[in-house]
Design a protein around this motif. Structure first.
Motif, PDB file in Angstrom:
ATOM      1  N   GLY A  49     -11.880  -0.496 -14.210  1.00 52.17           N
ATOM      2  CA  GLY A  49     -11.912   0.762 -14.950  1.00 52.17           C
ATOM      3  C   GLY A  49     -11.174   1.878 -14.253  1.00 52.17           C
ATOM      4  N   LEU A  50     -10.350   2.613 -15.000  1.00 58.86           N
ATOM      5  CA  LEU A  50      -9.582   3.730 -14.472  1.00 58.86           C
ATOM      6  C   LEU A  50     -10.169   5.062 -14.950  1.00 58.86           C
ATOM      7  CD1 LEU A  50      -5.962   2.394 -15.189  1.00 58.86           C
ATOM      8  CD2 LEU A  50      -7.390   1.984 -13.180  1.00 58.86           C
ATOM      9  N   PRO A  51      -9.801   6.159 -14.297  1.00 58.11           N
ATOM     10  CA  PRO A  51     -10.293   7.470 -14.746  1.00 58.11           C
ATOM     11  C   PRO A  51      -9.960   7.711 -16.222  1.00 58.11           C
ATOM     12  CG  PRO A  51      -9.202   7.664 -12.620  1.00 58.11           C
ATOM     13  CD  PRO A  51      -8.954   6.271 -13.089  1.00 58.11           C
ATOM     14  N   GLY A  52     -10.952   8.167 -16.976  1.00 56.30           N
ATOM     15  CA  GLY A  52     -10.757   8.429 -18.392  1.00 56.30           C
ATOM     16  C   GLY A  52     -11.050   7.249 -19.297  1.00 56.30           C
ATOM     17  N   ASP A  53     -11.246   6.061 -18.707  1.00 58.21           N
ATOM     18  CA  ASP A  53     -11.601   4.897 -19.521  1.00 58.21           C
ATOM     19  C   ASP A  53     -13.017   5.059 -20.082  1.00 58.21           C
ATOM     20  OD1 ASP A  53      -9.218   3.651 -19.153  1.00 58.21           O
ATOM     21  OD2 ASP A  53      -9.936   2.167 -17.709  1.00 58.21           O
ATOM     22  N   LYS A  54     -13.222   4.539 -21.264  1.00 60.44           N
ATOM     23  CA  LYS A  54     -14.556   4.528 -21.858  1.00 60.44           C
ATOM     24  C   LYS A  54     -15.318   3.321 -21.315  1.00 60.44           C
ATOM     25  CE  LYS A  54     -16.927   4.544 -26.355  1.00 60.44           C
ATOM     26  NZ  LYS A  54     -16.725   4.473 -27.826  1.00 60.44           N
ATOM     27  N   ILE A  55     -16.494   3.548 -20.746  1.00 56.08           N
ATOM     28  CA  ILE A  55     -17.276   2.473 -20.172  1.00 56.08           C
ATOM     29  C   ILE A  55     -18.706   2.540 -20.726  1.00 56.08           C
ATOM     30  CG2 ILE A  55     -17.768   3.870 -18.103  1.00 56.08           C
ATOM     31  CD1 ILE A  55     -17.880   1.200 -16.546  1.00 56.08           C
ATOM     32  N   GLN A  56     -19.167   1.418 -21.245  1.00 56.65           N
ATOM     33  CA  GLN A  56     -20.497   1.357 -21.852  1.00 56.65           C
ATOM     34  C   GLN A  56     -21.213   0.081 -21.411  1.00 56.65           C
ATOM     35  OE1 GLN A  56     -18.797   1.706 -25.885  1.00 56.65           O
ATOM     36  NE2 GLN A  56     -20.147   3.493 -26.193  1.00 56.65           N
ATOM     37  N   PHE A  57     -22.524   0.195 -21.321  1.00 55.99           N
ATOM     38  CA  PHE A  57     -23.326  -0.948 -20.904  1.00 55.99           C
ATOM     39  C   PHE A  57     -24.522  -1.111 -21.830  1.00 55.99           C
ATOM     40  CE2 PHE A  57     -26.710  -2.587 -17.873  1.00 55.99           C
ATOM     41  CZ  PHE A  57     -26.345  -3.916 -18.049  1.00 55.99           C
ATOM     42  N   ASP A  58     -24.564  -2.264 -22.488  1.00 55.23           N
ATOM     43  CA  ASP A  58     -25.705  -2.629 -23.330  1.00 55.23           C
ATOM     44  C   ASP A  58     -26.720  -3.333 -22.422  1.00 55.23           C
ATOM     45  OD1 ASP A  58     -27.547  -3.652 -25.080  1.00 55.23           O
ATOM     46  OD2 ASP A  58     -26.094  -4.663 -26.380  1.00 55.23           O
ATOM     47  N   ARG A  59     -27.660  -2.536 -21.916  1.00 55.91           N
ATOM     48  CA  ARG A  59     -28.599  -3.073 -20.922  1.00 55.91           C
ATOM     49  C   ARG A  59     -29.468  -4.180 -21.501  1.00 55.91           C
ATOM     50  NH1 ARG A  59     -32.739   0.543 -17.167  1.00 55.91           N
ATOM     51  NH2 ARG A  59     -33.581  -1.216 -15.940  1.00 55.91           N
TER      52      ARG A  59
ATOM     53  N   HIS B   9       0.792  -1.235   0.000  1.00 55.53           N
ATOM     54  CA  HIS B   9       0.000   0.000   0.000  1.00 55.53           C
ATOM     55  C   HIS B   9       0.820   1.278   0.000  1.00 55.53           C
ATOM     56  CE1 HIS B   9       0.598   1.292   4.241  1.00 55.53           C
ATOM     57  NE2 HIS B   9       0.928   0.023   4.388  1.00 55.53           N
ATOM     58  N   MET B  10       2.126   1.197   0.150  1.00 56.30           N
ATOM     59  CA  MET B  10       2.936   2.414   0.228  1.00 56.30           C
ATOM     60  C   MET B  10       3.096   3.022  -1.163  1.00 56.30           C
ATOM     61  SD  MET B  10       6.709   2.857   1.895  1.00 56.30           S
ATOM     62  CE  MET B  10       7.425   4.472   2.130  1.00 56.30           C
ATOM     63  N   ASN B  11       2.578   4.243  -1.339  1.00 58.36           N
ATOM     64  CA  ASN B  11       2.632   4.930  -2.640  1.00 58.36           C
ATOM     65  C   ASN B  11       2.062   4.066  -3.754  1.00 58.36           C
ATOM     66  OD1 ASN B  11       3.940   7.220  -1.537  1.00 58.36           O
ATOM     67  ND2 ASN B  11       5.921   6.187  -1.675  1.00 58.36           N
ATOM     68  N   TYR B  12       0.965   3.378  -3.447  1.00 65.96           N
ATOM     69  CA  TYR B  12       0.351   2.495  -4.442  1.00 65.96           C
ATOM     70  C   TYR B  12      -0.215   3.305  -5.604  1.00 65.96           C
ATOM     71  CZ  TYR B  12      -3.236  -0.342  -6.661  1.00 65.96           C
ATOM     72  OH  TYR B  12      -4.032  -0.974  -7.590  1.00 65.96           O
ATOM     73  N   SER B  13       0.128   2.910  -6.819  1.00 69.84           N
ATOM     74  CA  SER B  13      -0.386   3.546  -8.028  1.00 69.84           C
ATOM     75  C   SER B  13      -1.346   2.573  -8.719  1.00 69.84           C
ATOM     76  CB  SER B  13       0.767   3.901  -8.966  1.00 69.84           C
ATOM     77  OG  SER B  13       0.281   4.497 -10.145  1.00 69.84           O
ATOM     78  N   PRO B  14      -2.649   2.865  -8.734  1.00 70.74           N
ATOM     79  CA  PRO B  14      -3.642   1.923  -9.279  1.00 70.74           C
ATOM     80  C   PRO B  14      -3.387   1.575 -10.743  1.00 70.74           C
ATOM     81  CG  PRO B  14      -4.714   3.691  -8.054  1.00 70.74           C
ATOM     82  CD  PRO B  14      -3.286   4.100  -8.233  1.00 70.74           C
ATOM     83  N   LYS B  15      -3.517   0.294 -11.055  1.00 62.09           N
ATOM     84  CA  LYS B  15      -3.374  -0.192 -12.430  1.00 62.09           C
ATOM     85  C   LYS B  15      -4.529  -1.138 -12.747  1.00 62.09           C
ATOM     86  CE  LYS B  15       1.686   0.152 -12.713  1.00 62.09           C
ATOM     87  NZ  LYS B  15       1.816   0.889 -11.462  1.00 62.09           N
ATOM     88  N   ARG B  16      -4.909  -1.153 -14.004  1.00 59.89           N
ATOM     89  CA  ARG B  16      -6.023  -1.988 -14.442  1.00 59.89           C
ATOM     90  C   ARG B  16      -5.756  -3.460 -14.140  1.00 59.89           C
ATOM     91  NH1 ARG B  16      -6.170  -0.083 -18.822  1.00 59.89           N
ATOM     92  NH2 ARG B  16      -7.875   1.404 -18.627  1.00 59.89           N
ATOM     93  N   ASP B  17      -6.778  -4.134 -13.670  1.00 59.37           N
ATOM     94  CA  ASP B  17      -6.774  -5.564 -13.339  1.00 59.37           C
ATOM     95  C   ASP B  17      -6.051  -5.898 -12.044  1.00 59.37           C
ATOM     96  OD1 ASP B  17      -8.325  -6.368 -15.516  1.00 59.37           O
ATOM     97  OD2 ASP B  17      -6.580  -6.485 -16.835  1.00 59.37           O
TER      98      ASP B  17
ATOM     99  N   SER C  98     -12.120   8.625 -10.125  1.00 62.04           N
ATOM    100  CA  SER C  98     -13.076   7.547  -9.873  1.00 62.04           C
ATOM    101  C   SER C  98     -12.590   6.245 -10.510  1.00 62.04           C
ATOM    102  CB  SER C  98     -14.458   7.904 -10.442  1.00 62.04           C
ATOM    103  OG  SER C  98     -14.983   9.045  -9.807  1.00 62.04           O
ATOM    104  N   TYR C  99     -13.013   5.131  -9.910  1.00 57.98           N
ATOM    105  CA  TYR C  99     -12.589   3.812 -10.378  1.00 57.98           C
ATOM    106  C   TYR C  99     -13.775   2.859 -10.374  1.00 57.98           C
ATOM    107  CZ  TYR C  99      -7.865   5.599  -9.744  1.00 57.98           C
ATOM    108  OH  TYR C  99      -6.727   6.352  -9.842  1.00 57.98           O
ATOM    109  N   PHE C 100     -13.699   1.874 -11.262  1.00 58.54           N
ATOM    110  CA  PHE C 100     -14.765   0.885 -11.385  1.00 58.54           C
ATOM    111  C   PHE C 100     -14.200  -0.465 -10.967  1.00 58.54           C
ATOM    112  CE2 PHE C 100     -17.746  -1.966 -13.534  1.00 58.54           C
ATOM    113  CZ  PHE C 100     -18.959  -1.305 -13.363  1.00 58.54           C
ATOM    114  N   ILE C 101     -14.848  -1.097  -9.975  1.00 59.73           N
ATOM    115  CA  ILE C 101     -14.362  -2.363  -9.441  1.00 59.73           C
ATOM    116  C   ILE C 101     -15.398  -3.462  -9.640  1.00 59.73           C
ATOM    117  CG2 ILE C 101     -12.831  -1.325  -7.727  1.00 59.73           C
ATOM    118  CD1 ILE C 101     -15.076  -1.809  -5.649  1.00 59.73           C
ATOM    119  N   LEU C 102     -14.907  -4.676  -9.812  1.00 55.57           N
ATOM    120  CA  LEU C 102     -15.766  -5.847  -9.946  1.00 55.57           C
ATOM    121  C   LEU C 102     -15.189  -6.992  -9.126  1.00 55.57           C
ATOM    122  CD1 LEU C 102     -16.511  -5.941 -13.801  1.00 55.57           C
ATOM    123  CD2 LEU C 102     -18.092  -5.218 -11.990  1.00 55.57           C
ATOM    124  N   GLY C 103     -16.058  -7.888  -8.670  1.00 53.06           N
ATOM    125  CA  GLY C 103     -15.613  -9.125  -8.053  1.00 53.06           C
ATOM    126  C   GLY C 103     -15.464 -10.191  -9.129  1.00 53.06           C
ATOM    127  N   ASP C 104     -14.503 -11.105  -8.949  1.00 48.98           N
ATOM    128  CA  ASP C 104     -14.307 -12.149  -9.947  1.00 48.98           C
ATOM    129  C   ASP C 104     -15.491 -13.108 -10.016  1.00 48.98           C
ATOM    130  OD1 ASP C 104     -11.918 -10.972 -10.437  1.00 48.98           O
ATOM    131  OD2 ASP C 104     -10.658 -12.635  -9.769  1.00 48.98           O
TER     132      ASP C 104
END
Length: 267
Positions: A177-187, A146-154, A226-232
């Protein structure tokens, strides 16, 4: 006279430099004891800060209590072995005292650095629930950086959820999902896309809440910070599909490995 030479002099049966050697070793013992007391003060103060101010993140409260008790016991040990001038009058007593103090010095110094490591660099936690199966299972013991953790995808991350008033404070999830990522949902078809890549066939019970979360995004982009998280385990995970985006400050750290019940690097 250097310490090495002084110790060698004390190991000899007869020597004219015995008094000088005893004096050199005694000064070394005093120095080691002063260092020990400094280490103990640091450990005790840091432990109190972590406990009283709520630092330590997802570290178990029992661990903090254990550190306090250990510090107190070590303080008693050091106090017991404080050398008196009367005790250091023969080479036998001086050598015996030096060996004991040197052992305590090594043990406490090791404890101090381990404490610093697990306080500021890595943390331990126990996984609860099934939301990260089959990557992690309930009862798994993990280590996170956790020290100076820089978030990365996955990344598999520890997320602070206390502001959501959930029963558990910390959750283990995957950062999708990271800030600036394109996120879309086909409901209609239940398809979730990140940067035009299909990430999940969203189960029906999550679709309405997910659609509400993504409704009104500017250009379908994840907002700054902002970030988007999912459970496996897509069927049972409480994640961004229901609670929405999480903030950067909620990301406690990245899970590095599982060390029990089996050892495995987590990716």
């Amino acid at each position: 006279m250097k310490l090495k030479n002084a110790l060698e002099e004390l190991k000899l049966n007869e020597t004219e430099q015995e008094s000088e050697a005893i004096n050199v070793v005694s000064k070394t013992i005093d120095k080691k004891l002063r260092q020990l007391l400094v280490y103990l003060i640091f450990v005790s103060v840091l432990t109190l800060l972590f406990t009283v101010l709520g630092f330590g993140s997802f570290t178990d409260q029992k661990y903090k209590v254990l550190i306090i008790i250990t510090s107190a016991l070590l303080s008693l040990i050091v106090a017991y072995y404080l050398p008196s001038k009367e005790a250091l009058v023969t080479k036998e007593s001086t050598l015996s005292r030096f060996k004991r103090i040197d052992l305590i010095h090594f043990f406490l110094l090791s404890t101090y650095f381990v404490f610093i490591l697990i306080s500021f660099v890595v943390r331990t936690a126990v996984v609860e629930g099934t939301s990260m199966e089959t990557t992690l299972f309930g009862g798994d013991k993990i280590i996170a950086y956790h020290m100076n953790y820089s978030p990365k995808r996955d990344d598999v991350v520890i997320v602070d959820m206390k502001e959501h008033n959930f029963e558990q404070i910390y959750y283990v999830k995957r950062l999708i999902g990271l800030p600036g990522d394109k996120i879309q949902f086909d409901r209609l078809n239940g398809k979730l896309y990140i940067n035009d890549e299909l990430k999940q066939d969203v189960p029906p019970e999550y679709r309405e809440s997910l659609a509400q979360t993504l409704n009104g995004l500017s250009n379908d982009l994840i907002p700054k910070g902002s970030y988007f998280i999912l459970g496996d385990n897509i069927q049972t995970s409480l994640d961004s599909r229901r609670i929405g985006f999480i903030k950067e400050e909620q990301l406690v750290g990245k899970v590095l490995l599982r060390f029990s019940p089996k050892f495995e690097v987590i990716s």
